[in-house]
Design a protein around this motif. Structure first.
Motif, PDB file in Angstrom:
ATOM      1  N   GLU A 267       0.783  -1.340   0.112  1.00 23.79           N
ATOM      2  CA  GLU A 267      -0.068   0.139   0.015  1.00 23.79           C
ATOM      3  C   GLU A 267       0.900   1.281  -0.151  1.00 23.79           C
ATOM      4  OE1 GLU A 267      -2.990   0.060   3.343  1.00 23.79           O
ATOM      5  OE2 GLU A 267      -2.623   1.937   3.420  1.00 23.79           O
ATOM      6  N   ASN A 269       2.192   5.121   0.619  1.00 23.39           N
ATOM      7  CA  ASN A 269       1.997   6.073   1.750  1.00 23.39           C
ATOM      8  C   ASN A 269       0.816   7.028   1.298  1.00 23.39           C
ATOM      9  OD1 ASN A 269       3.146   4.675   3.869  1.00 23.39           O
ATOM     10  ND2 ASN A 269       5.076   5.254   2.682  1.00 23.39           N
ATOM     11  N   ALA A 270       0.137   7.531   2.355  1.00 19.52           N
ATOM     12  CA  ALA A 270      -0.579   8.680   1.854  1.00 19.52           C
ATOM     13  C   ALA A 270       0.081   9.993   1.330  1.00 19.52           C
ATOM     14  CB  ALA A 270      -1.397   8.965   3.032  1.00 19.52           C
ATOM     15  N   SER A 271       1.310  10.229   1.867  1.00 17.11           N
ATOM     16  CA  SER A 271       2.131  11.360   1.261  1.00 17.11           C
ATOM     17  C   SER A 271       3.404  10.486   0.658  1.00 17.11           C
ATOM     18  CB  SER A 271       2.540  12.040   2.463  1.00 17.11           C
ATOM     19  OG  SER A 271       1.346  12.724   3.029  1.00 17.11           O
ATOM     20  N   ALA A 272       4.283  11.468   0.112  1.00 17.60           N
ATOM     21  CA  ALA A 272       5.449  10.737  -0.609  1.00 17.60           C
ATOM     22  C   ALA A 272       6.370  10.137   0.573  1.00 17.60           C
ATOM     23  CB  ALA A 272       5.904  11.938  -1.250  1.00 17.60           C
ATOM     24  N   ALA A 273       6.543  10.679   1.672  1.00 23.83           N
ATOM     25  CA  ALA A 273       7.365  10.186   2.505  1.00 23.83           C
ATOM     26  C   ALA A 273       6.741   9.378   3.623  1.00 23.83           C
ATOM     27  CB  ALA A 273       8.422  11.308   2.954  1.00 23.83           C
ATOM     28  N   GLY A 274       6.942   8.182   3.699  1.00 21.79           N
ATOM     29  CA  GLY A 274       6.345   7.287   4.886  1.00 21.79           C
ATOM     30  C   GLY A 274       6.852   7.571   6.165  1.00 21.79           C
ATOM     31  N   LEU A 275       8.107   8.124   6.252  1.00 19.82           N
ATOM     32  CA  LEU A 275       9.035   8.166   7.282  1.00 19.82           C
ATOM     33  C   LEU A 275       9.317   6.906   8.046  1.00 19.82           C
ATOM     34  CD1 LEU A 275       7.360  11.404   8.914  1.00 19.82           C
ATOM     35  CD2 LEU A 275       9.120  11.117   7.176  1.00 19.82           C
ATOM     36  N   GLY A 276       9.220   6.021   7.428  1.00 17.08           N
ATOM     37  CA  GLY A 276       9.639   4.733   7.988  1.00 17.08           C
ATOM     38  C   GLY A 276       8.411   3.859   8.577  1.00 17.08           C
ATOM     39  N   ARG A 277       7.173   4.383   8.533  1.00 17.14           N
ATOM     40  CA  ARG A 277       5.871   3.879   9.221  1.00 17.14           C
ATOM     41  C   ARG A 277       6.172   3.516  10.466  1.00 17.14           C
ATOM     42  NH1 ARG A 277       3.127   0.308   4.722  1.00 17.14           N
ATOM     43  NH2 ARG A 277       2.441   1.848   3.376  1.00 17.14           N
ATOM     44  N   ILE A 278       7.206   3.821  11.318  1.00 15.39           N
ATOM     45  CA  ILE A 278       7.325   3.487  12.490  1.00 15.39           C
ATOM     46  C   ILE A 278       6.613   4.336  13.695  1.00 15.39           C
ATOM     47  CG2 ILE A 278       9.527   2.322  12.202  1.00 15.39           C
ATOM     48  CD1 ILE A 278      11.088   4.663  13.391  1.00 15.39           C
ATOM     49  N   GLY A 279       5.830   5.467  13.165  1.00 13.24           N
ATOM     50  CA  GLY A 279       5.214   6.205  14.309  1.00 13.24           C
ATOM     51  C   GLY A 279       6.000   7.342  14.844  1.00 13.24           C
ATOM     52  N   GLU A 283       8.642  10.975  13.316  1.00  6.25           N
ATOM     53  CA  GLU A 283       7.758  12.238  13.024  1.00  6.25           C
ATOM     54  C   GLU A 283       8.573  13.294  13.910  1.00  6.25           C
ATOM     55  OE1 GLU A 283       3.532   9.562  12.330  1.00  6.25           O
ATOM     56  OE2 GLU A 283       3.931  11.238  14.192  1.00  6.25           O
ATOM     57  N   VAL A 286      11.533  14.612  12.399  1.00  8.70           N
ATOM     58  CA  VAL A 286      11.379  15.553  11.056  1.00  8.70           C
ATOM     59  C   VAL A 286      10.917  16.704  11.450  1.00  8.70           C
ATOM     60  CG1 VAL A 286       9.782  15.584   8.956  1.00  8.70           C
ATOM     61  CG2 VAL A 286      10.948  13.341   9.336  1.00  8.70           C
ATOM     62  N   VAL A 290      13.520  19.281   9.753  1.00 11.43           N
ATOM     63  CA  VAL A 290      13.066  19.502   8.677  1.00 11.43           C
ATOM     64  C   VAL A 290      12.313  20.876   9.135  1.00 11.43           C
ATOM     65  CG1 VAL A 290      11.699  19.149   6.595  1.00 11.43           C
ATOM     66  CG2 VAL A 290      13.230  17.310   7.546  1.00 11.43           C
TER      67      VAL A 290
END
Lengths: 313, 561
Positions: A267, A269-279, A283, A286, A290
């Motif tokens: 699936e 990610n909703a945005s370009a960067a999923g940020l590792g999908r670790i919660g 985030e 970033v 960033v």
């Protein structure tokens, strides 16, 4: 130091640039990286020599030879397991572990193990068992050779399984392709089961997680984790993982979990960067680096601009 | 409006503008107010914009939050999901979670708004922290600004609670885990814990009330409080004038900078757009809080790597490294392993920050007004204490992610726990010592620069063949910055000329105060002009090598051949 004033001057001038300090740090880091890369061990080189030798012979004979070469040093000449002088197991017995277990351990590269640690890491299988060979070569000859090598590796793996199961039949067999097909599983059910049974170690999106004593739950989110391997892991409970036999999770439920794992990792990610999908950990990183970083740069830029007209006032 | 600059008076004000301004002026007398205020001068420094990030994030939070309330349903009624996200179709979940999924997948722009809202929340707290650190390290909290400092700490606390309630609303697996911890913390309070927990949740965990209660607090009460405090914060700042960095023309009695209108207004307006732009970029390109991946909350399930949002990390970390201590007395259990991490670390950080301005005043006896900031190096004890606090907070914050650290960097989980258990005590100590040494070294260098100028990079060869580098005096602008350092004021004598002890140094408290004051000042390095060449420079201050270091420079330096 040179005696000619010019080069000293030039060097001094470079040295005094505002970025000189950063450049030195960067260069030092790069140097350390290169040196480290030179010294760090490579996993697949050492065993590659075995590749060509593990060639044709009759199935059992070949399996036995592969076993003696790759497994017997730890698991014993008859797969009976080896203990140290205090009676602690160095390597477990392979009698009756079943085809699923052997297939899982060898196809994920965990066995043959490189060095005993808290847990055997997943790595590319040694050349003799590496079925994941690149096949999209330019010339037909190369393509054919790749196919041959793959067939040979698959044959080797099958032979090894045949030999080990011949020592003591029993244990779970390799699941058929129809039982692991993710497209036939119920994703919603799989998600529910995954969250109650798997997420506590493997994380909600299967990114893996740390366990006690240096052990860890490996990520399931990588493409090379095949549905068959996931099924075999549930059946046999390798390393720190508990066994989920067919009365704990029915074959249908196992298939649902596989469907959930595969669908979730495919699936987007909703945005370009999923940020590792670790919660929230990534985030937060970033947000600071960033978000705040960009705004600090903007603030520096804005406050560095001096309006000319008002400069005198 | 005729009080614009000289060049602009020639332009005739359009009638529409003039007329409506007159109309307003007749009613409010606004011209007088503007006349006094639009030209207010603001000093310019990048770090003064950090607080503005918080202000603008807050505005964006209010706007995006309003958008989300149009669709969010704060209800814990069980529904069966039938939206467009396939992997959860047919799964039982609370209406709160289902409506969050709807906002994410079925409301136009909903996901973008959700993501901007969440990023803005992170940036809000992050910029508050950065702003607070700036204020602390430059000593901008000193008299007369102590009240505004306390208001800031109040807003920080409220922001944390606001964030906790906000990310708990969607009722997903991750936030439910956080709520479970909140329940545990409430329960761990001695004597009244169980009552507080039952009162908060309206019965057993999780119950059906908590989401709607948090929703009310999240969208009404706490934002209202924050808004009120923001207003007070800004008005006090406007009234007291902003502090300034020590630059040329800036004095304690005169602010040097740019007028609010037109320069600062343009800058701050642009900065709002920057903040908005960065948040929009993050909201569009970086996924945050993907609740659909976490699944609905189920008290029987949990994920590895369950972390709260970053500003709760210090609490999470304290909880993770706390040994399992528990006391049972008279039939009651006091769960110290939850109570201590919940109250002590944050209590130390916030309590310490709140008490610090008064403590510093008491130690130094400095009751003057301060409008020019200190450079961090010129107050080594303050800077060291600040860095110790940063280390304390940072280590506990990192400990909150110990499983992610263990997993990503391939170290043992237990090793990280033990590392953090020691680091939380040793880290602040080390940070204090190192920071103080660095500050003193920087002071020494400043003293050196003032006395001997800057190395020019020009190498001279003497007739004897020796090489030396020419030094050039610091520019006047640099000198102003360097000379902004006040030589630490000596301790007031404990006994006056008549042998009567000073009232402030009597008793054990007085002794403590004198000792602290000595610690504050004893190793101060004076940075003064015309004070360089070995005339007792640095005498009696600190460790002798400062002295030697400076006086050696009398001779032209020799560098190798």
């Amino acid at each position: 130091m040179t005696r000619t004033g010019i080069s000293v001057k030039r060097f001094t001038a470079w040295r005094r640039r505002p970025w000189a300090g950063y450049a030195v740090v960067l260069a030092a880091l790069a140097a350390i990286g290169v040196i480290y890369a030179g010294f760090s061990p490579q996993t697949d080189r050492a065993e590659a020599a075995n590749a060509n030798q593990a060639a044709a012979q009759a199935s059992l004979e070949n399996g036995k030879e592969l076993f003696n070469k790759n497994c017997a040093s730890c698991h014993g000449m008859n797969g009976e397991g080896v203990k140290d002088k205090d009676g602690r197991a160095i390597a477990p017995s392979l009698l009756g572990v079943g085809a699923a277990s052997v297939d899982f351990q060898v196809s994920t590269g965990r066995m043959p193990a490189m060095n005993p640690g808290a847990q055997m890491p997943r790595k590319p299988p040694i050349a003799a068992f590496d079925t994941r060979i690149e096949k999209n070569y330019e010339t037909p000859e190369e393509r054919e050779e790749a196919h041959e090598r793959q067939a040979e590796a698959q044959q080797n793996l099958d032979d090894l399984i045949t030999y080990i199961t011949s020592l003591d039949p029993g244990g779970p067999p390799i699941p058929p392709a129809s039982a692991v097909d993710p497209s036939k599983g119920k994703v919603a059910l799989g998600g529910k089961l995954f969250r109650t049974n798997c997420a506590q170690c493997h994380n909600f999106t299967g990114q893996g997680g740390a366990l006690t004593g240096g052990k860890y739950a490996p990520p399931l989110s990588r493409d090379d984790v095949t549905p068959t391997q996931i099924y075999e892991a549930m059946l046999t409970g390798p390393q720190a993982m508990p066994v989920f036999n067919d009365s704990t999770l029915t074959p249908e439920e196992k298939q649902a979990i596989i469907a959930y794992v595969v669908q979730t990792r495919e699936e987007p990610n909703a945005s370009a960067a999923g940020l590792g999908r670790i919660g929230p950990v990534s985030e937060g990183l970033v947000a600071w680096l960033v978000g705040l970083g960009m705004l600090v740069l903007a603030a520096m830029w804005i406050t560095a601009k001096k309006p000319k007209k008002l400069k005198k006032s | 409006m005729t009080e614009t600059t000289a060049g602009a008076t020639a332009v005739k004000t359009p009638k529409a503008v003039d007329g409506s301004l007159n109309w307003l002026d007749d009613r409010f007398g606004s011209t007088g107010f503007f006349k006094r205020n639009v030209k207010k001068v603001f000093p310019d420094h990048w770090s003064f914009m950090l607080g503005e990030i918080a202000l603008y994030s807050f505005i964006i939070l209010l706007l995006t939050g309003t958008y989300l309330t149009l669709w969010f349903k704060p209800s814990m009624i069980e529904v069966v999901y039938d939206g467009s996200y396939q992997p959860l179709k047919g799964v039982q979940m609370s209406e709160a979670y289902a409506s969050t999924l709807d906002i994410s997948f079925d409301v136009r722009g909903g996901l973008l708004m959700r993501q901007i809202h969440h990023w803005a929340a992170l940036l809000f707290v992050a910029s508050i922290m950065a702003h607070m650190l700036r204020v602390f390290f430059t000593g901008a909290y000193r008299k007369p600004r102590e009240i505004n400092w306390l208001i800031g700490i109040g807003m920080f606390t409220l922001a944390m609670v606001e964030g906790l309630f906000g990310y708990s609303l969607p009722d997903d697996l991750l936030s439910g885990t956080g709520l479970r911890i909140t329940q545990g913390v409430a329960e761990s309070i001695p004597v009244v814990g169980t009552y507080i927990y039952m009162f908060l949740f309206g019965g057993e965990f999780p119950g059906t009330d908590i989401v709607s209660r948090m929703y009310m607090l999240h969208i009404l009460l706490i934002p209202g409080l924050i808004l009120g405090l923001v207003t007070a914060h800004m008005m006090i700042m406007w009234h007291q004038k902003h502090t300034a960095m020590p630059v040329k023309h800036q004095t304690e009695t005169q602010v040097y900078g740019y007028p609010f209108y037109p320069v600062f207004m343009a800058k701050t307006g642009a900065y709002f757009l920057f903040t908005f732009g960065v948040l929009a970029l993050l909201g569009a390109f970086a996924q945050i809080n993907p609740v659909w991946l976490f699944g609905p909350y189920d008290p029987g399930a949990i994920s590895s790597g369950s972390q709260p949002d970053f500003y709760m990390g210090i609490l999470e970390g304290s909880l993770r490294i706390m040994p399992p201590w528990e006391i049972s007395a008279w039939g009651h259990t006091v769960t110290l392993s939850v109570l201590i991490p919940a109250l002590l670390p944050l209590g130390l950080v916030f309590g310490g920050a709140a008490a610090w301005p008064f403590l510093e005043q008491w130690i130094t006896g400095d009751k003057r007004l301060h409008h020019v900031n200190d450079r961090p190096r010129n107050a080594p004890v303050r800077t060291g204490a600040g860095m110790a606090m940063v280390a304390f907070y940072g280590i506990l914050w990192l400990a909150g992610a110990n499983d992610v650290i263990a997993e990503r960097f391939h170290v043992s989980l237990f090793a990280t726990t033990w590392f953090f258990r020691f680091a939380v005590f040793l880290g602040p100590l080390l940070a204090y010592i190192i920071t103080k040494r660095v500050c003193l070294s920087l002071q020494r260098r400043d003293a050196d620069t003032v006395a001997h100028g800057v190395e020019s990079g020009i190498i001279l060869m003497s007739p004897e063949g020796g090489f030396s580098e020419k030094h050039e005096p610091a520019t006047p602008e640099e000198k102003v910055v360097l000379l902004s350092k006040e030589t630490a004021r000596g301790e007031a004598p404990a006994v006056d000329a008549n042998g009567i002890p000073a009232p402030s140094s009597k008793g054990p408290i007085g002794h403590l105060r004198s000792r602290l004051q000595r610690a504050w000042t004893f190793d101060d390095i004076p940075v003064e002009e015309g004070h360089g060449h070995g005339d007792g420079h640095g005498n009696g201050h600190g460790d002798g090598n400062g002295h030697g270091d400076v006086s050696e420079r009398k001779n032209p330096q020799q560098i190798g051949h």
